[in-house]
Design a protein around this motif. Sequence first.
Motif, PDB file in Angstrom:
ATOM      1  N   MET A  85      68.957  44.867  20.273  1.00  0.00           N
ATOM      2  CA  MET A  85      68.793  46.085  21.066  1.00  0.00           C
ATOM      3  C   MET A  85      68.963  45.818  22.558  1.00  0.00           C
ATOM      4  O   MET A  85      69.661  46.553  23.263  1.00  0.00           O
ATOM      5  CB  MET A  85      67.400  46.671  20.803  1.00  0.00           C
ATOM      6  N   ALA A  86      68.337  44.748  23.053  1.00  0.00           N
ATOM      7  CA  ALA A  86      68.259  44.545  24.502  1.00  0.00           C
ATOM      8  C   ALA A  86      69.497  43.894  25.113  1.00  0.00           C
ATOM      9  O   ALA A  86      69.971  44.333  26.160  1.00  0.00           O
ATOM     10  CB  ALA A  86      67.023  43.708  24.829  1.00  0.00           C
ATOM     11  N   THR A  87      70.010  42.843  24.471  1.00  0.00           N
ATOM     12  CA  THR A  87      71.059  42.040  25.108  1.00  0.00           C
ATOM     13  C   THR A  87      72.288  42.827  25.548  1.00  0.00           C
ATOM     14  O   THR A  87      72.739  42.678  26.687  1.00  0.00           O
ATOM     15  CB  THR A  87      71.466  40.865  24.193  1.00  0.00           C
ATOM     16  N   PRO A  88      72.885  43.678  24.687  1.00  0.00           N
ATOM     17  CA  PRO A  88      74.094  44.396  25.126  1.00  0.00           C
ATOM     18  C   PRO A  88      73.859  45.247  26.369  1.00  0.00           C
ATOM     19  O   PRO A  88      74.740  45.360  27.222  1.00  0.00           O
ATOM     20  CB  PRO A  88      74.438  45.282  23.915  1.00  0.00           C
ATOM     21  N   PHE A  89      72.659  45.837  26.484  1.00  0.00           N
ATOM     22  CA  PHE A  89      72.365  46.711  27.620  1.00  0.00           C
ATOM     23  C   PHE A  89      71.945  45.922  28.860  1.00  0.00           C
ATOM     24  O   PHE A  89      72.255  46.313  29.987  1.00  0.00           O
ATOM     25  CB  PHE A  89      71.302  47.729  27.224  1.00  0.00           C
ATOM     26  N   LEU A  90      71.251  44.794  28.640  1.00  0.00           N
ATOM     27  CA  LEU A  90      70.894  43.941  29.772  1.00  0.00           C
ATOM     28  C   LEU A  90      72.146  43.347  30.425  1.00  0.00           C
ATOM     29  O   LEU A  90      72.163  43.085  31.632  1.00  0.00           O
ATOM     30  CB  LEU A  90      69.955  42.810  29.323  1.00  0.00           C
ATOM     31  N   LEU A  91      73.194  43.163  29.629  1.00  0.00           N
ATOM     32  CA  LEU A  91      74.456  42.638  30.166  1.00  0.00           C
ATOM     33  C   LEU A  91      75.112  43.614  31.139  1.00  0.00           C
ATOM     34  O   LEU A  91      75.966  43.218  31.936  1.00  0.00           O
ATOM     35  CB  LEU A  91      75.422  42.313  29.020  1.00  0.00           C
ATOM     36  N   LEU A  92      74.713  44.884  31.063  1.00  0.00           N
ATOM     37  CA  LEU A  92      75.236  45.873  32.011  1.00  0.00           C
ATOM     38  C   LEU A  92      74.556  45.758  33.375  1.00  0.00           C
ATOM     39  O   LEU A  92      75.082  46.244  34.385  1.00  0.00           O
ATOM     40  CB  LEU A  92      75.038  47.293  31.465  1.00  0.00           C
ATOM     41  N   LEU A  93      73.378  45.113  33.393  1.00  0.00           N
ATOM     42  CA  LEU A  93      72.594  45.010  34.623  1.00  0.00           C
ATOM     43  C   LEU A  93      72.589  43.604  35.217  1.00  0.00           C
ATOM     44  O   LEU A  93      72.422  43.450  36.429  1.00  0.00           O
ATOM     45  CB  LEU A  93      71.144  45.432  34.353  1.00  0.00           C
ATOM     46  N   PHE A  94      72.752  42.593  34.345  1.00  0.00           N
ATOM     47  CA  PHE A  94      72.610  41.207  34.797  1.00  0.00           C
ATOM     48  C   PHE A  94      73.773  40.353  34.297  1.00  0.00           C
ATOM     49  O   PHE A  94      74.554  40.790  33.447  1.00  0.00           O
ATOM     50  CB  PHE A  94      71.290  40.615  34.273  1.00  0.00           C
ATOM     51  N   SER A  95      73.841  39.133  34.807  1.00  0.00           N
ATOM     52  CA  SER A  95      74.848  38.183  34.328  1.00  0.00           C
ATOM     53  C   SER A  95      74.485  37.749  32.901  1.00  0.00           C
ATOM     54  O   SER A  95      73.319  37.866  32.494  1.00  0.00           O
ATOM     55  CB  SER A  95      74.888  36.956  35.243  1.00  0.00           C
TER      56      SER A  95
END
Length: 242
Positions: free
Chosen positions: A28-38
């Motif tokens: 759930m988190a990783t694909p969306f966190l990649l939009l905000l962080f490296s």
Amino acid sequence: MQELFIFFFIILTASILQTSTGFGFSIMATPFLLLLFSPQEAMQMNIILSLVISFSLILKVRQDIDLTLLKKVIIGSVVGAPFGSLLFALVDVTTFKLLIAILLLGLTILLIKNFSIQQTSGRDYGVGFISGIFTTSIGMAGPPLLLYFASTKKNKEMIRATSLAYYIFIYLISLLSQLTIEGTSLMVWLYSLYALPIVLIGLIVGQIVFKKLHQRLFLKLVYLLLFAAGMMLLIQSIWTML
């Protein structure tokens, strides 16, 4: 401020999912966190917060852990991890992810159609071996374990508890590896600290959700997450190839 709000929403949703099922935070988190962080920052935040959730819950669910199965899976993972690193170094990762995505989607469809297998000692070690390969090659330890648990018709309490215990082991190893080889940044730890109150809310809500999930609905959620993981890998692979 908008970025922080989006970050909190991602973490809350992923925390509820991880707490109520024992898995799913990285899906759930990783694909969306990649939009905000490296990629490195997103991966390390994912690992740190997953560990927080797993450690917070493990004492509560320890009686549901299948210790014999857990030991075999961990041993298999230790053996499989170097092979995953070798694959990462020698094989085109994009093509490998594409093949894994197709296989994962196909197996998930079979599970939906009531595919099942018999648990054996050899398969326990084998799924750990595959999980170890997945961890060090594509950074996704969960799908092999979930496929195995679902296909052997394990109950939801055992799936959640054993998954959480396994993630403590595999994510600690992964975090130490990340910190040693790639280092870290102040942003990773600051944002992880900011997320702790949100994770606490997710833990409370997730526990309520878990109690309301009956076995059939729980398994449907497993299938949905496996399908989501397959689709995520498929999209990543195709996007990279374009």
